[in-house]
Design a protein around this motif. Structure first.
Motif, PDB file in Angstrom:
ATOM      1  N   GLU A   6     -26.503 -12.685 -11.237  1.00  0.00           N
ATOM      2  CA  GLU A   6     -25.850 -13.187 -10.020  1.00  0.00           C
ATOM      3  C   GLU A   6     -26.052 -12.267  -8.822  1.00  0.00           C
ATOM      4  N   TYR A   7     -26.475 -11.028  -9.072  1.00  0.00           N
ATOM      5  CA  TYR A   7     -26.576 -10.035  -8.000  1.00  0.00           C
ATOM      6  C   TYR A   7     -27.997  -9.514  -7.795  1.00  0.00           C
ATOM      7  N   ARG A   8     -28.979 -10.172  -8.371  1.00  0.00           N
ATOM      8  CA  ARG A   8     -30.360  -9.715  -8.228  1.00  0.00           C
ATOM      9  C   ARG A   8     -30.884  -9.998  -6.818  1.00  0.00           C
ATOM     10  N   ARG A   9     -31.921  -9.245  -6.455  1.00  0.00           N
ATOM     11  CA  ARG A   9     -32.595  -9.371  -5.153  1.00  0.00           C
ATOM     12  C   ARG A   9     -31.693  -8.962  -3.994  1.00  0.00           C
ATOM     13  N   GLN A  10     -30.782  -8.002  -4.263  1.00  0.00           N
ATOM     14  CA  GLN A  10     -29.882  -7.502  -3.224  1.00  0.00           C
ATOM     15  C   GLN A  10     -29.973  -5.980  -3.080  1.00  0.00           C
ATOM     16  N   GLY A  11     -30.958  -5.364  -3.724  1.00  0.00           N
ATOM     17  CA  GLY A  11     -31.113  -3.913  -3.629  1.00  0.00           C
ATOM     18  C   GLY A  11     -30.292  -3.123  -4.632  1.00  0.00           C
ATOM     19  N   ILE A  12     -29.628  -3.819  -5.534  1.00  0.00           N
ATOM     20  CA  ILE A  12     -28.754  -3.151  -6.497  1.00  0.00           C
ATOM     21  C   ILE A  12     -29.546  -2.333  -7.515  1.00  0.00           C
ATOM     22  N   ALA A  13     -30.720  -2.804  -7.903  1.00  0.00           N
ATOM     23  CA  ALA A  13     -31.529  -2.048  -8.869  1.00  0.00           C
ATOM     24  C   ALA A  13     -31.888  -0.674  -8.315  1.00  0.00           C
ATOM     25  N   SER A  14     -32.205  -0.594  -7.043  1.00  0.00           N
ATOM     26  CA  SER A  14     -32.503   0.701  -6.413  1.00  0.00           C
ATOM     27  C   SER A  14     -31.295   1.623  -6.475  1.00  0.00           C
ATOM     28  N   ILE A  15     -30.141   1.073  -6.174  1.00  0.00           N
ATOM     29  CA  ILE A  15     -28.906   1.862  -6.204  1.00  0.00           C
ATOM     30  C   ILE A  15     -28.621   2.325  -7.629  1.00  0.00           C
ATOM     31  N   LEU A  16     -28.827   1.443  -8.605  1.00  0.00           N
ATOM     32  CA  LEU A  16     -28.623   1.818 -10.004  1.00  0.00           C
ATOM     33  C   LEU A  16     -29.521   2.981 -10.389  1.00  0.00           C
ATOM     34  N   VAL A  17     -30.811   2.870 -10.111  1.00  0.00           N
ATOM     35  CA  VAL A  17     -31.754   3.932 -10.485  1.00  0.00           C
ATOM     36  C   VAL A  17     -31.388   5.236  -9.783  1.00  0.00           C
ATOM     37  N   GLU A  18     -31.074   5.171  -8.512  1.00  0.00           N
ATOM     38  CA  GLU A  18     -30.763   6.385  -7.758  1.00  0.00           C
ATOM     39  C   GLU A  18     -29.468   7.046  -8.233  1.00  0.00           C
ATOM     40  N   THR A  19     -28.400   6.276  -8.406  1.00  0.00           N
ATOM     41  CA  THR A  19     -27.125   6.878  -8.810  1.00  0.00           C
ATOM     42  C   THR A  19     -27.155   7.333 -10.267  1.00  0.00           C
ATOM     43  N   LEU A  20     -27.808   6.565 -11.120  1.00  0.00           N
ATOM     44  CA  LEU A  20     -27.920   6.966 -12.527  1.00  0.00           C
ATOM     45  C   LEU A  20     -28.778   8.224 -12.648  1.00  0.00           C
ATOM     46  N   SER A  21     -29.803   8.347 -11.817  1.00  0.00           N
ATOM     47  CA  SER A  21     -30.658   9.537 -11.815  1.00  0.00           C
ATOM     48  C   SER A  21     -29.861  10.779 -11.445  1.00  0.00           C
ATOM     49  N   VAL A  22     -29.024  10.675 -10.429  1.00  0.00           N
ATOM     50  CA  VAL A  22     -28.191  11.806 -10.011  1.00  0.00           C
ATOM     51  C   VAL A  22     -27.275  12.230 -11.150  1.00  0.00           C
ATOM     52  N   LYS A  23     -26.629  11.261 -11.783  1.00  0.00           N
ATOM     53  CA  LYS A  23     -25.709  11.539 -12.900  1.00  0.00           C
ATOM     54  C   LYS A  23     -26.455  12.176 -14.067  1.00  0.00           C
ATOM     55  N   ALA A  24     -27.619  11.648 -14.410  1.00  0.00           N
ATOM     56  CA  ALA A  24     -28.411  12.175 -15.525  1.00  0.00           C
ATOM     57  C   ALA A  24     -28.830  13.617 -15.254  1.00  0.00           C
TER      58      ALA A  24
END
Length: 157
Positions: free
Chosen positions: A88-106
């Motif tokens: 329901e939330y695809r094509r809104q830039g969320i994948a970029s945010i996921l990769v970036e925030t998960l990368s910081v946490k990792a």
């Protein structure tokens, strides 16, 4: 777009994640070949290694789960895996945010800087995103564990 927050995923939230794939092929695209299908919540949690791997979700201001991902150490890298955005939330830039925030946490948790991930060659949307975020195709230093996959890495300067 609503502000998104990275949080540890609960079993209840993973009940939602398991509905985001419409069939075995789609499930394999994001979760890999070792996820059973059809599955129950228990087999899904077991196959995701939910008890062993850090599992995080992005929630919006309404507390809706909009994305999911995991990470672990692999060959001296923070390896990102099982990245998916709620349909329901695809094509809104969320994948970029996921990769970036998960990368910081990792990076914080694992005390490592380099990142890595696998992506199926035919998953052009994900491959395009990862390259846009600075990941590059790299030779995997061992026998490739997944057929038809590419190994991508990113090293921050």
């Amino acid at each position: 777009m609503n502000r998104l927050k990275l949080i540890p995923c609960s079993k209840k939230q993973l009940e939602i994640v398991r509905t985001w794939s419409s069939g075995k092929n789609e499930l394999t695209q994001w979760a890999g070949p070792n996820i059973r299908f059809p599955h129950t919540l228990n087999t899904f949690l077991t196959d995701l290694k939910f008890q062993e791997l850090p599992s995080y979700g992005l929630i919006n201001d309404k507390k809706e789960l909009v994305a999911f991902g995991q990470y672990y150490q692999r060959l001296g890298h923070c390896h990102l895996g099982r990245l998916i955005v709620n349909p329901e939330y695809r094509r809104q830039g969320i994948a970029s945010i996921l990769v970036e925030t998960l990368s910081v946490k990792a990076k914080q948790d694992l005390k490592l800087s380099p990142l890595s991930l696998f992506v199926y060659q035919n998953n052009t949307a994900a491959l395009t995103l990862y390259k846009k975020l600075g990941f590059i195709e790299t030779c995997y230093p061992e026998k490739m564990p997944l057929d038809d996959c590419l190994y991508l890495t990113k090293v921050d300067c």
